[in-house]
Write an enzyme that holds these catalytic residues in place. Structure first.
Site, mmCIF file in Angstrom:
data_model
loop_
_atom_site.group_PDB
_atom_site.id
_atom_site.type_symbol
_atom_site.label_atom_id
_atom_site.label_comp_id
_atom_site.label_asym_id
_atom_site.label_seq_id
_atom_site.Cartn_x
_atom_site.Cartn_y
_atom_site.Cartn_z
ATOM 1 N N TYR A 144 0.849 -1.205 0.000
ATOM 2 C CA TYR A 144 0.000 0.000 0.000
ATOM 3 C C TYR A 144 0.884 1.256 0.000
ATOM 4 O O TYR A 144 0.674 2.184 -0.773
ATOM 5 C CB TYR A 144 -0.924 -0.026 1.215
ATOM 6 N N LYS A 148 1.153 3.966 -2.947
ATOM 7 C CA LYS A 148 0.759 5.359 -2.702
ATOM 8 C C LYS A 148 1.937 6.314 -2.903
ATOM 9 O O LYS A 148 1.744 7.480 -3.263
ATOM 10 C CB LYS A 148 0.153 5.501 -1.307
HETATM 11 N N1 LIG Z 1 -10.142 5.692 4.296
HETATM 12 C C1 LIG Z 1 -8.895 6.035 4.599
HETATM 13 O O1 LIG Z 1 -8.512 6.061 5.779
HETATM 14 C C2 LIG Z 1 -7.926 6.422 3.512
HETATM 15 C C3 LIG Z 1 -6.742 7.088 3.886
HETATM 16 C C4 LIG Z 1 -5.845 7.452 2.907
HETATM 17 C C5 LIG Z 1 -6.113 7.183 1.582
HETATM 18 N N2 LIG Z 1 -7.263 6.537 1.243
HETATM 19 C C6 LIG Z 1 -7.491 6.277 -0.164
HETATM 20 O O2 LIG Z 1 -8.674 6.935 -0.573
HETATM 21 C C7 LIG Z 1 -9.234 6.241 -1.686
HETATM 22 C C8 LIG Z 1 -10.706 6.001 -1.407
HETATM 23 O O3 LIG Z 1 -10.792 5.091 -0.321
HETATM 24 P P1 LIG Z 1 -12.045 5.010 0.656
HETATM 25 O O4 LIG Z 1 -11.543 5.276 2.014
HETATM 26 O O5 LIG Z 1 -13.176 5.798 0.113
HETATM 27 O O6 LIG Z 1 -12.293 3.443 0.594
HETATM 28 P P2 LIG Z 1 -13.565 2.627 0.108
HETATM 29 O O7 LIG Z 1 -13.197 1.200 0.298
HETATM 30 O O8 LIG Z 1 -14.802 3.156 0.768
HETATM 31 O O9 LIG Z 1 -13.651 2.981 -1.441
HETATM 32 C C9 LIG Z 1 -12.772 2.475 -2.400
HETATM 33 C C10 LIG Z 1 -13.604 2.164 -3.637
HETATM 34 O O10 LIG Z 1 -12.714 1.727 -4.685
HETATM 35 C C11 LIG Z 1 -13.373 0.700 -5.386
HETATM 36 N N3 LIG Z 1 -12.410 -0.150 -6.086
HETATM 37 C C12 LIG Z 1 -11.490 -0.982 -5.539
HETATM 38 N N4 LIG Z 1 -10.833 -1.626 -6.515
HETATM 39 C C13 LIG Z 1 -11.348 -1.188 -7.693
HETATM 40 C C14 LIG Z 1 -11.091 -1.499 -9.059
HETATM 41 N N5 LIG Z 1 -10.150 -2.405 -9.403
HETATM 42 N N6 LIG Z 1 -11.803 -0.865 -10.011
HETATM 43 C C15 LIG Z 1 -12.755 0.041 -9.683
HETATM 44 N N7 LIG Z 1 -13.056 0.369 -8.409
HETATM 45 C C16 LIG Z 1 -12.354 -0.246 -7.429
HETATM 46 C C17 LIG Z 1 -14.120 -0.099 -4.309
HETATM 47 O O11 LIG Z 1 -15.165 -0.883 -4.876
HETATM 48 C C18 LIG Z 1 -14.615 1.017 -3.404
HETATM 49 O O12 LIG Z 1 -15.931 1.437 -3.748
HETATM 50 C C19 LIG Z 1 -8.407 4.970 -1.859
HETATM 51 O O13 LIG Z 1 -7.457 5.165 -2.872
HETATM 52 C C20 LIG Z 1 -7.716 4.827 -0.520
HETATM 53 O O14 LIG Z 1 -6.515 4.101 -0.625
HETATM 54 C C21 LIG Z 1 -8.185 6.161 2.170
#
Ligand SMILES: NC(=O)c1ccc[n+]([C@@H]2O[C@H](COP(=O)([O-])OP(=O)(O)OC[C@H]3O[C@@H](n4cnc5c(N)ncnc54)[C@H](O)[C@@H]3O)[C@@H](O)[C@H]2O)c1
Length: 239
Positions: A144, A148
């Site tokens: 991850y 990132k």
């Molecule tokens: N939630 C956190 O704490 C956090 C922190 C830092 C970064 N992020 C990043 O933010 C972004 C959004 O995450 P989130 O927290 O909303 O998580 P989430 O799990 O709610 O949403 C991620 C979405 O991506 C979709 N997805 C996954 N693989 C996919 C693919 N191959 N094709 C199309 N869609 C796909 C999933 O179905 C899901 O709806 C991500 O990149 C995550 O790494 C999240």
């Protein structure tokens, strides 16, 4: 901050952050198309497509279809992502491949597909989603963190390549945000309290608090912001 007349594509739009970005863009007047591999949520954008962002042909087809239906998107937010927990020594090679494929290859494929129309028109804004873990890796989740950090390198490289043609590429690096991605942490009160204690603001972010900075980077208010990584983490990466 108005997006009247803008066509926006958001990946990971069924997820917590993606759905919040869709709502915010739509509120500001944009036509929003959400892409996700699975739609098991009640709300989310009205216009949605099931697309796996790791699938080159599916991504190219989706962007071509959206361009035919609405005009080439001027705003693209890459929020699709997956994660995993646990020590690196125990993680499978399959989990490494899956995380790199979704978080880095998927972001690259969507940037490239989006840029074709943007470069032709001479304008556009892309916002990629990195993570605080790319800046302050606490150990664990090696794939991850690598993906990132890759998103940051990709963002800065594309920013240099495409800014001369009027296309701005930036990223946000969110802190822990209350979405389905962190459900396991939230279900564990001890882990939740430990994580929150490391954040100067003392709490996790709400998805809308990440959507705001993403909209800023996509907006004309950020017209001179290029290749920036906007850290939105309640202060986590300061100490
Ligand atoms: N939630 C956190 O704490 C956090 C922190 C830092 C970064 N992020 C990043 O933010 C972004 C959004 O995450 P989130 O927290 O909303 O998580 P989430 O799990 O709610 O949403 C991620 C979405 O991506 C979709 N997805 C996954 N693989 C996919 C693919 N191959 N094709 C199309 N869609 C796909 C999933 O179905 C899901 O709806 C991500 O990149 C995550 O790494 C999240």
């Amino acid at each position: 901050m108005t997006f009247d007349g803008a066509v926006a594509v958001v990946t990971g739009a069924a997820g917590g952050i993606g759905a919040a970005v869709c709502r915010a863009l739509a509120r500001e007047g944009a036509t929003v198309v959400g892409l996700d591999r699975a739609w098991d949520i009640g709300d989310g954008p009205e216009q949605r497509e099931s697309v796996d962002v790791t699938d080159e042909a599916a991504v190219d087809d989706a962007f071509a279809r959206i361009a035919r239906q609405h005009g080439a998107p001027g705003i693209v937010v890459n929020a699709a992502g997956i994660t995993y927990r646990g020590p690196t020594i125990e993680a499978s090679t399959e989990s490494w491949d899956a995380v790199l494929a979704t978080n880095l290859r998927g972001t690259y494929l969507c940037c490239r597909a989006a840029a074709r129309g943007m470069l032709e028109r001479g304008s556009g804004a892309i916002v990629n989603v990195s993570s605080q873990l790319a800046i302050s890796p606490p150990g664990g989740r090696a794939a991850y963190v690598a993906a990132k950090q890759g998103v940051i390198g990709l963002t800065r490289t594309l920013a240099v390549e495409w800014a001369p043609a009027g296309v701005r590429v930036n990223a946000v690096a969110p802190g822990i945000t209350r979405t389905p991605m962190i459900e396991a942490i939230e279900r564990d009160p001890t882990a939740s309290a430990e994580f929150a204690a490391r954040i100067p603001l003392g709490r996790f972010a709400e998805p809308d608090e990440i959507a705001g900075p993403i909209l800023f980077l996509a907006s004309p208010a950020a017209a001179y912001v290029v290749g920036e990584v906007l850290v939105v983490d309640g202060g986590y990466t300061i100490p």
